[in-house]
Structures are given as C-alpha cells and as structure tokens.
Design a protein around this motif. Structure first.
Motif, mmCIF file in Angstrom:
data_model
loop_
_atom_site.group_PDB
_atom_site.id
_atom_site.type_symbol
_atom_site.label_atom_id
_atom_site.label_comp_id
_atom_site.label_asym_id
_atom_site.label_seq_id
_atom_site.Cartn_x
_atom_site.Cartn_y
_atom_site.Cartn_z
ATOM 1 N N LEU A 284 9.722 6.227 1.614
ATOM 2 C CA LEU A 284 10.901 7.055 1.834
ATOM 3 C C LEU A 284 11.023 7.950 0.609
ATOM 4 N N VAL A 285 11.272 9.243 0.842
ATOM 5 C CA VAL A 285 11.243 10.203 -0.254
ATOM 6 C C VAL A 285 12.520 11.045 -0.272
ATOM 7 N N SER B 237 9.058 8.684 -4.831
ATOM 8 C CA SER B 237 8.576 7.993 -3.638
ATOM 9 C C SER B 237 8.993 6.523 -3.707
ATOM 10 N N ILE B 238 9.679 6.052 -2.676
ATOM 11 C CA ILE B 238 10.146 4.666 -2.618
ATOM 12 C C ILE B 238 9.265 3.920 -1.609
ATOM 13 N N TYR B 239 8.436 3.012 -2.107
ATOM 14 C CA TYR B 239 7.484 2.286 -1.267
ATOM 15 C C TYR B 239 8.203 1.272 -0.384
ATOM 16 N N VAL B 240 7.808 1.241 0.887
ATOM 17 C CA VAL B 240 8.347 0.271 1.841
ATOM 18 C C VAL B 240 7.163 -0.571 2.310
ATOM 19 N N PHE C 138 -0.708 -3.799 -4.763
ATOM 20 C CA PHE C 138 -1.337 -2.689 -5.464
ATOM 21 C C PHE C 138 -0.487 -1.420 -5.435
ATOM 22 N N LEU C 139 0.532 -1.396 -4.595
ATOM 23 C CA LEU C 139 1.347 -0.199 -4.420
ATOM 24 C C LEU C 139 2.763 -0.433 -4.920
ATOM 25 N N GLY C 140 3.453 0.659 -5.215
ATOM 26 C CA GLY C 140 4.831 0.561 -5.664
ATOM 27 C C GLY C 140 5.503 1.916 -5.601
#
Length: 162
Positions: free
Chosen positions: A114-115, A138-141, A146-148
């Motif tokens: 979500l950006v 950028s808000i990782y869902v 490995f991602l954030g």
C-alpha cells in the motif's frame, strides 16, 4: 541522506526560479522514476485528470530483477500564487514482481504494498510538459521475511501533456 537533500533543494530552486507560467492539463504521458531505499526503478508513467481535483496516476516500472505495477488515486489543488503548481495527496496499490534470483529459489515472487503519496505537479506554460515530484513510502502487506516497508521512496516524472 545528503544526496536526497541536494536533489530536493535543486528541485525547489528550479521551480521557484522559473519564469514560465503554468496551466492545467487533462492527460500526461512520459517517463517515471521511483528511487530511494532499495532499487531505482524506471518506466512509463501516465497521469490523467477526471476533474480539477481528482487524478489517477499509473506506472509500470523496471529495475534490477524487479517489475512494478502501481496506481494512485490523487486529490490535487493549486498552490495560490504559483500558477501551474499543484500539490497532491493520495495513494493506492503497488504490485512488485521479483525475479527468482532475489530469493535463491526456482520461482518468482510477487509482493503487495500500500503506497500513500504526497507531492507537487508543475505544468509549464507554452510547452506541453509537466514535472512531478512526490514522496511515496511503500507499506508491505505480507509475511515474507526478506521483504519489508520502505519509508524512503520518492517519485519523479517528466510527462508530455495533451
């Protein structure tokens, strides 16, 4: 961080010292750049206005082993005393497709973000060009270790307007 402030300062100085006036536009198509924390991404960028205060921006960006599809719905309004310069705020989804090399596996990986977006859009008077700059963390869902989320993401676009 020093590099970021230099870029922001140059952009602000450029906009502040321009003698060209600006006007609104319906649609802009050009080159978008997404940079900051992580990989720098480049690709086509489209921004279209539905009315004076509503716009949709869509981009397909490429960089490293990544392809990004993103779209932002934006509320925009003019800045008084600065003809052609609008501010905007909004947000939307981002889908990022990672090549398998990033995760050392035999499969590609897709991530959803979500950006939120806040920025400035300037339309040059007498020329079919618009310049935009925004902050787009950028808000990782998801649950991939490995991602954030990435707070330090920015966008820059130069578009031909029509």
């Amino acid at each position: 961080m020093k590099k970021l402030f230099t870029i922001l300062g140059c952009l602000a100085l450029t906009v502040a010292t321009m003698s060209v006036k600006a006007q609104n536009y319906k649609t802009g198509l050009g080159l978008g750049l997404d940079f900051g924390d992580g990989t720098t991404l480049v690709g086509p960028s489209l921004r279209t206005h539905f009315n004076r205060n509503t716009a949709l921006q869509a981009e397909v960006l490429f960089g490293g082993n990544t392809t990004v599809l993103q779209a932002f719905l934006q509320y925009n309004a003019p800045i008084k005393g600065a003809r052609g310069l609008d501010w905007y705020i909004g947000g939307g989804p981002k889908v990022q497709i990672y090549d398998r090399k990033r995760f050392f596996s035999n499969e590609n990986y897709t991530a959803f973000y979500l950006v939120p977006v806040v920025g400035l859009d300037y339309k040059f008077r007498g020329a079919p060009l618009a310049l935009a700059f925004d902050w787009r963390p950028s808000i990782y869902v998801g649950d991939n270790p490995f991602l954030g989320s990435e707070a330090g993401r920015f966008g820059l676009a130069l578009r031909f307007t029509f």
